[in-house]
Design an enzyme around this catalytic site. Structure first.
Site: not given
Length: 404
Positions: A375, A341
């Protein structure tokens, strides 16, 4: 100068306290009395009415702790104040018992405080039923592998948006140690305009149905649309991952409740303005929890996600990461999703395809903070890092002591 081997001992929960006291050779009866005295807790309450704040302050002082309140409380010039309860676990347990008999809604405070103190302890091993497939929480950190069947995902858009490539990638992730697969048919990257429910299901349906026939791990579907979730669950999906925490589509909570499946509720919001960052995130997630519970879901079926990368600046994301352990307050399993991210890219000044090391660092920090599920895109590397972190973190301090 060290005197008598004086040193600080890190004790974070009751189990660690019992082990440390046993190492001293304390009498078991004494251990039972002292076990909660070596663990300090700071418990914050927000916008507490003045008369309740006065009672909490008085009662905390009476049990040997303290309570921080606004400086104007003494003058009664304000209507409410935030309160920080400061004490040991034992003192806070005494406070919880004492206020159960008090007026002005303090009985609720007592029950909530008792539950919170329990939630801050390491969770016992427990099972989540995913429509016949079982996930075991508490023994080790679970890995959720990300499978994007989109042409435009921020990280791997277009790589797995055909049936054959998607099925091969799913098999590779399972071989690498994925405990769960999370399939997404719509990109949720910042500033994305979205697609219709019909287009999202068109992308998902063939891959989902094929994988349900071929894999043994639970399959989660990443969607915030109730109609897509319903079709996926009718096809046999095992859980739902909603990036809007059941709050975008008013029918979503009923869908997951009707199918009685586990749901991941993520914090999200438009923009990055907060009154109080952690307080606002907790209020959002508490609403999501209440929506799920009101539709029949049980405690461990509701998995909370802090929402790294959603509705937050890089600095805000880093603060949430630094305070991940606080999400134990919600008393639900916690999922962390940081893989590749922008928080990592902005911090390290790296493009998407060079963010593995940064992701590994966040995964390990998540385990240190008590996260239950990670995740990720890169399953093999994260699995190895997580196994090492689990071996350290989930082994209790003092476990090598023969008398413990």
């Amino acid at each position: 100068m060290q005197v008598y081997g004086m040193r600080w001992v890190a004790i974070n929960n009751l189990q660690e306290s019992k082990i440390a006291l046993a190492q001293i050779g304390s009498d078991p009866g004494g251990v039972a009395q002292m076990v909660g005295k070596g663990i300090g807790r700071a418990i914050k309450l927000e916008q507490v009415p003045l008369r309740v704040a006065h009672i909490l302050k008085q009662e905390m002082l009476s049990v040997g702790g303290d309570a921080a309140v606004h400086r104007e409380v003494i003058t009664n010039n304000i209507d409410a104040t935030d309160v920080m309860l400061l004490g040991t676990v034992r003192q806070l347990e005494h406070l919880a018992k004492k206020v159960l008999a008090q007026p002005f809604g303090l009985k609720k405070v007592g029950h909530a405080l008792k539950q919170l103190l329990t939630d801050l302890e390491p969770a016992q091993t427990r099972s989540i039923n995913c429509r016949g497939k079982e996930l075991i929480l508490g023994g080790r950190t679970l890995v959720m592998g990300i499978l994007n069947v989109t042409p435009d995902s921020f990280s791997d858009g277009g790589k797995f948006n055909n049936l054959e490539d998607a099925v091969v990638q799913a098999g590779c992730m399972i071989d690498d140690g994925a405990d769960i697969l999370d399939i997404g048919g719509e990109s949720t990257r910042p500033n994305y305009s979205g697609i219709s429910a019909e287009e999202e299901w068109r992308r998902l349906e063939p891959v989902l149905k094929m994988l349900l026939e071929r894999v043994n791990v639970p399959i989660s579907v990443d969607t915030y649309k109730a109609s897509v979730a319903a079709k996926a669950l009718e096809a046999g999906a095992h859980m739902i991952n909603d990036v809007w925490g059941l709050q975008k589509d008013p029918d979503m909570a009923k869908v997951v409740g009707d199918f009685h499946v586990p749901v991941i509720v993520m914090h999200n919001q438009a923009g990055t303005a907060y009154h109080h960052l952690m307080g606002d995130i907790f209020a959002f997630l508490q609403k999501s929890i209440e929506l799920a519970e009101s539709n029949g879901l049980e405690r461990d079926q509701i998995i909370v996600d802090p929402g790294i990368g959603f509705g937050k600046t890089t600095e805000q994301n880093l603060e949430v990461m630094a305070r991940l352990a606080e999400f134990k307050t919600l008393g639900r399993p916690v999922l962390l999703g940081t893989s590749r991210k922008s928080m990592i890219g902005n911090t390290l000044n790296l493009p998407v395809n060079e963010r593995l090391e940064g992701t590994l660092a966040t995964s390990v920090l998540g385990i240190v903070s008590g996260v239950d599920i990670i995740r990720v895109h890169d399953v093999k590397a994260n699995k190895r890092a997580m196994q090492m972190a689990d071996a350290i973190v989930r082994g209790q301090r003092g476990a090598g002591y023969v008398g413990a």
